[in-house]
Design a protein around this motif. Structure first.
Motif, PDB file in Angstrom:
ATOM      1  N   LYS A  22       1.063  -1.119   0.057  1.00 38.44           N
ATOM      2  CA  LYS A  22       0.333   0.249   0.077  1.00 38.44           C
ATOM      3  C   LYS A  22       0.829   1.173  -0.163  1.00 38.44           C
ATOM      4  CE  LYS A  22      -2.884  -1.136  -1.393  1.00 38.44           C
ATOM      5  NZ  LYS A  22      -3.336  -1.144  -1.996  1.00 38.44           N
ATOM      6  N   ILE A  23       1.453   1.263   0.841  1.00 33.62           N
ATOM      7  CA  ILE A  23       2.992   2.319   0.703  1.00 33.62           C
ATOM      8  C   ILE A  23       2.932   2.850  -0.705  1.00 33.62           C
ATOM      9  CG2 ILE A  23       5.008   3.138   1.211  1.00 33.62           C
ATOM     10  CD1 ILE A  23       4.137   1.996   4.018  1.00 33.62           C
ATOM     11  N   ALA A  24       4.176   1.438  -1.465  1.00 27.44           N
ATOM     12  CA  ALA A  24       4.255   1.253  -3.164  1.00 27.44           C
ATOM     13  C   ALA A  24       2.986   1.616  -3.605  1.00 27.44           C
ATOM     14  CB  ALA A  24       5.107   0.214  -3.317  1.00 27.44           C
ATOM     15  N   GLU A  25       2.013   1.502  -3.586  1.00 30.75           N
ATOM     16  CA  GLU A  25       1.286   2.031  -4.428  1.00 30.75           C
ATOM     17  C   GLU A  25       0.983   3.306  -4.462  1.00 30.75           C
ATOM     18  OE1 GLU A  25      -2.275  -0.850  -4.401  1.00 30.75           O
ATOM     19  OE2 GLU A  25      -1.095  -2.322  -4.327  1.00 30.75           O
ATOM     20  N   ARG A  26       0.889   4.086  -2.716  1.00 27.08           N
ATOM     21  CA  ARG A  26       0.592   5.445  -2.507  1.00 27.08           C
ATOM     22  C   ARG A  26      -1.379   5.435  -2.533  1.00 27.08           C
ATOM     23  NH1 ARG A  26       4.520   8.223  -0.730  1.00 27.08           N
ATOM     24  NH2 ARG A  26       2.941  10.063  -0.289  1.00 27.08           N
ATOM     25  N   ARG A  27      -2.107   4.810  -1.936  1.00 28.87           N
ATOM     26  CA  ARG A  27      -2.935   4.605  -1.867  1.00 28.87           C
ATOM     27  C   ARG A  27      -3.617   3.254  -1.311  1.00 28.87           C
ATOM     28  NH1 ARG A  27      -7.713   3.110  -4.197  1.00 28.87           N
ATOM     29  NH2 ARG A  27      -9.343   4.694  -4.705  1.00 28.87           N
TER      30      ARG A  27
ATOM     31  N   CYS B 250      -8.467   6.676   2.267  1.00 26.04           N
ATOM     32  CA  CYS B 250      -9.653   6.582   2.058  1.00 26.04           C
ATOM     33  C   CYS B 250      -9.916   7.630   3.796  1.00 26.04           C
ATOM     34  CB  CYS B 250     -10.152   5.704   1.548  1.00 26.04           C
ATOM     35  SG  CYS B 250     -10.349   4.511   3.017  1.00 26.04           S
ATOM     36  N   GLU B 251     -11.715   7.941   3.469  1.00 25.99           N
ATOM     37  CA  GLU B 251     -11.926   8.046   5.022  1.00 25.99           C
ATOM     38  C   GLU B 251     -12.434   6.767   5.896  1.00 25.99           C
ATOM     39  OE1 GLU B 251     -13.221  11.019   6.178  1.00 25.99           O
ATOM     40  OE2 GLU B 251     -12.245  10.997   4.764  1.00 25.99           O
ATOM     41  N   ALA B 252     -12.188   5.250   5.381  1.00 26.00           N
ATOM     42  CA  ALA B 252     -12.912   4.580   6.737  1.00 26.00           C
ATOM     43  C   ALA B 252     -11.545   4.459   7.548  1.00 26.00           C
ATOM     44  CB  ALA B 252     -12.420   3.499   5.652  1.00 26.00           C
ATOM     45  N   TRP B 253     -10.197   4.815   6.345  1.00 24.89           N
ATOM     46  CA  TRP B 253      -8.560   4.924   7.071  1.00 24.89           C
ATOM     47  C   TRP B 253      -9.208   5.952   8.179  1.00 24.89           C
ATOM     48  CZ3 TRP B 253      -4.362   2.313   8.032  1.00 24.89           C
ATOM     49  CH2 TRP B 253      -3.246   3.306   8.763  1.00 24.89           C
ATOM     50  N   PHE B 254      -9.524   6.544   8.920  1.00 27.18           N
ATOM     51  CA  PHE B 254      -9.873   8.226   9.664  1.00 27.18           C
ATOM     52  C   PHE B 254     -10.471   6.973  10.759  1.00 27.18           C
ATOM     53  CE2 PHE B 254      -8.833  10.492   5.908  1.00 27.18           C
ATOM     54  CZ  PHE B 254      -7.760  10.860   6.647  1.00 27.18           C
ATOM     55  N   VAL B 255     -11.867   6.424  10.590  1.00 28.10           N
ATOM     56  CA  VAL B 255     -11.915   5.706  11.444  1.00 28.10           C
ATOM     57  C   VAL B 255     -10.889   3.858  12.217  1.00 28.10           C
ATOM     58  CG1 VAL B 255     -14.054   4.074  12.346  1.00 28.10           C
ATOM     59  CG2 VAL B 255     -13.941   5.927  10.591  1.00 28.10           C
ATOM     60  N   LEU B 256     -10.876   3.277  11.371  1.00 29.63           N
ATOM     61  CA  LEU B 256     -10.130   2.587  11.844  1.00 29.63           C
ATOM     62  C   LEU B 256      -8.428   3.023  12.405  1.00 29.63           C
ATOM     63  CD1 LEU B 256      -8.843  -0.819  11.731  1.00 29.63           C
ATOM     64  CD2 LEU B 256      -7.840   0.018   9.324  1.00 29.63           C
TER      65      LEU B 256
END
Length: 333
Positions: free
Chosen positions: A13-18, A56-62
């Motif tokens: 995910k870090i490599a994809e930057r997303r 994404c927004e879900a990250w800020f919940v997780l």
């Protein structure tokens, strides 16, 4: 230790930057598959967050949810954050040498809000994070407002309020001297700035809470002191300021506070009487408190408007003003 495959997934995910919504679902499966989150998995989440990909927004919940689960819900005893775990969290945030981000501050606040007890160092770290954001114009807000160096905006007032509210659940009801010191530092640094009007009210209420409010009881004196109620401009405060509000609350004036406990009226009446007695004792400004305030206000040799408001408030609400404060009180007229 981190579960097999999690570190590889994070690296991808870090490599994809997303990080997409589906990616967050996958992360949840990795992390919560065995109903537990480890410090190593928390470190992996910090590593992903620090890489600053498109989140994404879900990250800020997780992210804050998982960190709070590690340090609060899975702690032994549950709800008590150890010094080591508080140090771990601060270390993860500061490891990259960057300013604490809004997402990282959210994680700290989740821990403070969910815990029954935390080391004071963690709450002071959060307060200093907001202070540094104010002074530098960089850092922890996701409100969409542009930070201006040296100016306390509405977003920063709300962050400060949230940190101080969180301390109500984590360490006790009263504002501490260390917290009051940070608020004074902020006030001194921004005294000539075009600050949000809410800052003056928060500053006066919070410092007055330290000077006069209860200690050792669980009713939410911070909640009263930090509520969004503009009672600084009203003579006599809110039916007697902090103490008056408590007395009204204990006496049933807030309707519903005691209604929910009708099955034990005598016990709550006794509790209310004990709290009211404690309020009366703590509304008195002691010599130690007066000496601290004289020293703190006099640091730059000028009595500024917020400090005058604080002195006027104390004069109106405290039944016994210590003589050390009289020269300052005379100047605050």
């Amino acid at each position: 230790m981190a579960k097999p495959g999690l570190n590889d997934f994070v690296a991808a995910k870090i490599a994809e930057r997303r990080v997409s919504e589906d990616d967050v679902v996958t992360l949840r499966r990795y992390i919560y598959g065995d109903m537990a989150v480890s410090l190593e998995e928390g470190a992996s989440l910090f590593h992903l967050n620090n890489a600053s990909p498109d989140l994404c927004e879900a990250w800020f919940v997780l992210f804050p949810e998982a960190i709070a689960d590690i340090l609060v819900n899975q702690a032994s005893p549950q709800g008590y954050v150890s010094n080591d775990n508080a140090d771990w969290l601060i270390g993860q945030i500061t490891a990259d040498g960057k300013v604490c981000s809004a997402t990282e501050l959210d994680a700290v606040l989740h821990v403070l809000e969910k815990a029954r007890e935390v080391p004071e160092s963690l709450e002071l770290f959060a307060l200093n994070t907001v202070k540094d954001s104010v002074l530098t114009g960089k850092g922890a807000t996701r409100s969409g407002e542009q930070l201006r160096p040296g100016v306390i905006g509405d977003a920063e007032v709300e962050l400060l309020r949230r940190v101080l509210y969180a301390g109500s659940g984590s360490r006790g009801s009263a504002i501490s001297r260390a917290e009051a010191e940070i608020l004074f530092e902020l006030n001194d640094a921004t005294v000539e700035a075009d600050n949000a009007p809410a800052w003056s009210e928060l500053f006066v209420k919070a410092v007055a809470n330290y000077m006069m409010a209860m200690s050792g009881f669980t009713p939410p004196s911070r909640d009263v002191a930090l509520a969004r109620e503009n009672w600084l401009e009203t003579p006599g405060g809110f039916d007697g300021g902090l103490g008056g509000f408590f007395k009204k609350m204990i006496g049933g004036g807030l309707g519903g506070v005691l209604d929910a406990h009708e099955s034990k009226p005598s016990a709550y009446a006794e509790r209310g009487a004990a709290i009211e007695e404690e309020i009366a004792r703590n509304e008195i400004v002691t010599e130690e408190e007066a000496s601290w305030l004289v020293t703190r206000i006099g640091q730059d040799g000028v009595l500024h408007e917020n400090e005058k408001s604080l002195l006027r408030f104390i004069r109106e609400e405290s039944p016994n003003i210590h003589p050390l404060l009289k020269p300052l009180m005379d100047k605050a007229i």
